[in-house]
Design an enzyme around this catalytic site. Structure first.
Site, mmCIF file in Angstrom:
data_model
loop_
_atom_site.group_PDB
_atom_site.id
_atom_site.type_symbol
_atom_site.label_atom_id
_atom_site.label_comp_id
_atom_site.label_asym_id
_atom_site.label_seq_id
_atom_site.Cartn_x
_atom_site.Cartn_y
_atom_site.Cartn_z
ATOM 1 C CB ALA A 65 20.028 54.593 6.847
ATOM 2 N N GLY A 108 16.243 57.383 8.968
ATOM 3 C CA GLY A 108 15.793 57.980 7.501
ATOM 4 C C GLY A 108 14.234 57.671 7.405
ATOM 5 C CD GLU A 111 16.558 61.837 8.418
ATOM 6 O OE1 GLU A 111 17.006 60.884 8.075
ATOM 7 O OE2 GLU A 111 17.478 62.804 8.205
ATOM 8 C CD GLU A 131 19.111 59.522 12.359
ATOM 9 O OE1 GLU A 131 18.641 59.720 13.325
ATOM 10 O OE2 GLU A 131 18.692 59.407 11.160
HETATM 11 N N1 CAA Z 1 19.083 48.801 10.063
HETATM 12 C C1 CAA Z 1 19.201 47.363 9.774
HETATM 13 N N2 CAA Z 1 18.555 46.509 10.367
HETATM 14 C C2 CAA Z 1 17.652 46.934 11.184
HETATM 15 C C3 CAA Z 1 17.409 48.325 11.421
HETATM 16 C C4 CAA Z 1 18.246 49.297 10.690
HETATM 17 N N3 CAA Z 1 18.209 50.501 10.830
HETATM 18 N N4 CAA Z 1 16.269 48.269 12.171
HETATM 19 C C5 CAA Z 1 16.099 47.097 12.709
HETATM 20 N N5 CAA Z 1 16.756 46.299 11.933
HETATM 21 C C6 CAA Z 1 16.854 44.813 11.985
HETATM 22 C C7 CAA Z 1 17.454 44.386 13.241
HETATM 23 O O1 CAA Z 1 18.751 44.232 12.977
HETATM 24 C C8 CAA Z 1 16.688 42.804 13.291
HETATM 25 O O2 CAA Z 1 17.507 41.963 12.544
HETATM 26 P P1 CAA Z 1 17.791 40.494 13.137
HETATM 27 O O3 CAA Z 1 16.441 39.999 13.390
HETATM 28 O O4 CAA Z 1 18.528 39.791 11.865
HETATM 29 O O5 CAA Z 1 18.609 40.741 14.301
HETATM 30 C C9 CAA Z 1 15.462 43.016 12.936
HETATM 31 O O6 CAA Z 1 15.390 44.534 12.037
HETATM 32 C C10 CAA Z 1 14.305 43.560 14.089
HETATM 33 O O7 CAA Z 1 15.011 44.509 14.866
HETATM 34 P P2 CAA Z 1 14.901 44.470 16.346
HETATM 35 O O8 CAA Z 1 15.155 42.823 16.942
HETATM 36 O O9 CAA Z 1 16.037 45.497 16.848
HETATM 37 O O10 CAA Z 1 13.533 44.594 16.960
HETATM 38 P P3 CAA Z 1 13.028 45.371 18.233
HETATM 39 O O11 CAA Z 1 11.626 45.425 18.030
HETATM 40 O O12 CAA Z 1 13.827 44.737 19.439
HETATM 41 O O13 CAA Z 1 13.598 46.835 18.241
HETATM 42 C C11 CAA Z 1 13.713 49.087 17.059
HETATM 43 C C12 CAA Z 1 12.963 47.583 17.044
HETATM 44 C C13 CAA Z 1 13.820 49.841 18.154
HETATM 45 C C14 CAA Z 1 13.108 49.799 15.973
HETATM 46 C C15 CAA Z 1 15.315 48.530 16.678
HETATM 47 O O14 CAA Z 1 15.174 47.687 15.594
HETATM 48 C C16 CAA Z 1 16.159 49.929 16.339
HETATM 49 O O15 CAA Z 1 16.546 50.421 17.278
HETATM 50 N N6 CAA Z 1 16.559 49.997 15.007
HETATM 51 C C17 CAA Z 1 17.408 50.822 14.698
HETATM 52 C C18 CAA Z 1 16.804 52.265 14.593
HETATM 53 C C19 CAA Z 1 18.042 53.201 14.028
HETATM 54 O O16 CAA Z 1 18.893 53.402 14.778
HETATM 55 N N7 CAA Z 1 17.602 53.907 13.142
HETATM 56 C C20 CAA Z 1 18.471 54.987 12.297
HETATM 57 C C21 CAA Z 1 19.242 54.236 11.308
HETATM 58 S S1 CAA Z 1 20.620 55.513 10.639
HETATM 59 C C22 CAA Z 1 19.700 56.359 9.683
HETATM 60 O O17 CAA Z 1 18.735 56.445 9.459
HETATM 61 C C23 CAA Z 1 20.587 57.617 9.017
HETATM 62 C C24 CAA Z 1 20.095 58.608 8.340
HETATM 63 O O18 CAA Z 1 19.549 59.453 8.580
HETATM 64 C C25 CAA Z 1 20.071 58.537 6.681
#
Ligand code: CAA
Length: 257
Positions: A65, A108, A111, A131
């Protein structure tokens, strides 16, 4: 219909939805979910389509998400806005939906892949429910589906730590049907989808519903649903055609009725 956060295309009887927010690793914001649901509905209505592929890029299926969109929400906001309610839409799609996953399928993203009917993974796929590391829990079905599909111990370990698993581990757990090189992912998913789409669409819909019942109903109700479904199929032209074709040693000509 034109979309901004997804790309859609058709390959014969297969509809393809490609998540397309590359700058955010296909993070699932409200607009993307609305557009994905509209695309699913479009393929569901299109009588020429027999199977749907949901995919992303080589780097990310979806990284979860959209954290930027969620960050400032309060409980009142998520309750009033029915946050995540439209994530359930995919569960009502009767046509088979195949997830073709390369790169990150997190939160998500994982999921949604689990909500699909089967998953083909690229060798670089990474699955996880991180999460808890950002102060919430999975809300798109992850706690329920991962526990049912992979068992309690694995689900607890994954969900309580937020760690990622690679494609090999996901395959050993039976979470993915097959692991393929990333450059072959779409080709393999398309071949699978085409094989399914060439069969009788109402028969495939019945088979999908019956298998899903194994995860949603007690055994007795699932067995009753299966029995009722096979009874219904005996009134289809496609049942007569499929069996006649077998006995006449020729390929069947299914007409989806
Ligand atoms: N939401 C918004 N933006 C996201 C994102 C997310 N879930 N995941 C990645 N991005 C964005 C980053 O903010 C970044 O944007 P900027 O360039 O503007 O800074 C861009 O995508 C690239 O990401 P990274 O620089 O972090 O890339 P990386 O290769 O270093 O890492 C990653 C990749 C490990 C996937 C890392 O991006 C990450 O950990 N992302 C979040 C994963 C996460 O926590 N997901 C769960 C979300 S909560 C959810 O899903 C709730 C639910 O059940 C409904």
């Amino acid at each position: 219909m034109s979309f901004e956060t997804i790309l859609t295309e058709t390959h014969g009887k297969v509809g393809v939805i490609r998540l397309n927010r590359p700058k955010a690793l296909n993070a699932l914001n409200g607009q993307l979910i609305t557009e994905m649901n509209a695309a699913l509905d479009g393929f569901e209505r299109d009588t020429t389509i027999g199977a749907i592929i949901l995919t992303g890029s080589d780097k990310a299926f979806a990284a979860g998400a959209d954290i930027r969109e969620m960050k400032d929400k309060t409980t009142a906001d998520v309750v009033a806005g029915k946050f995540l309610a439209d994530w359930d839409h995919i569960n009502g799609i009767r046509k088979p939906v195949i997830a073709a996953v390369a790169g990150y399928a997190l939160g998500g993203g994982f999921e949604f892949a689990l909500a699909c009917d089967t998953i083909i993974a690229a060798e670089n796929a990474k699955f996880g429910l991180p999460e808890v590391t950002i102060g919430i829990i999975p809300g798109g079905g992850g706690t329920q589906r991962l526990a049912r599909y992979a068992g309690k111990a694995k689900a607890m370990e994954m969900i309580l730590t937020g760690r990622m698993m690679d494609a090999g581990e996901a395959e050993r757990l039976g979470l993915v049907a097959r692991v393929v090189p990333v450059e072959k992912l779409f080709e393999d998913a398309l071949a699978l989808a085409e094989k399914i789409a060439a069969l009788s669409h109402p028969v495939i819909a019945a088979a999908k519903r019956a298998v899903n019942a194994a995860f949603e109903e007690p055994m007795s109700a699932g067995l009753a649903l299966e029995r009722n479904a096979i009874y219904q199929l005996f009134d289809l032209d496609d049942q007569k055609e499929g069996m006649a074709a077998f006995l006449e040693k020729r390929p069947p000509q299914f007409r989806n009725r």
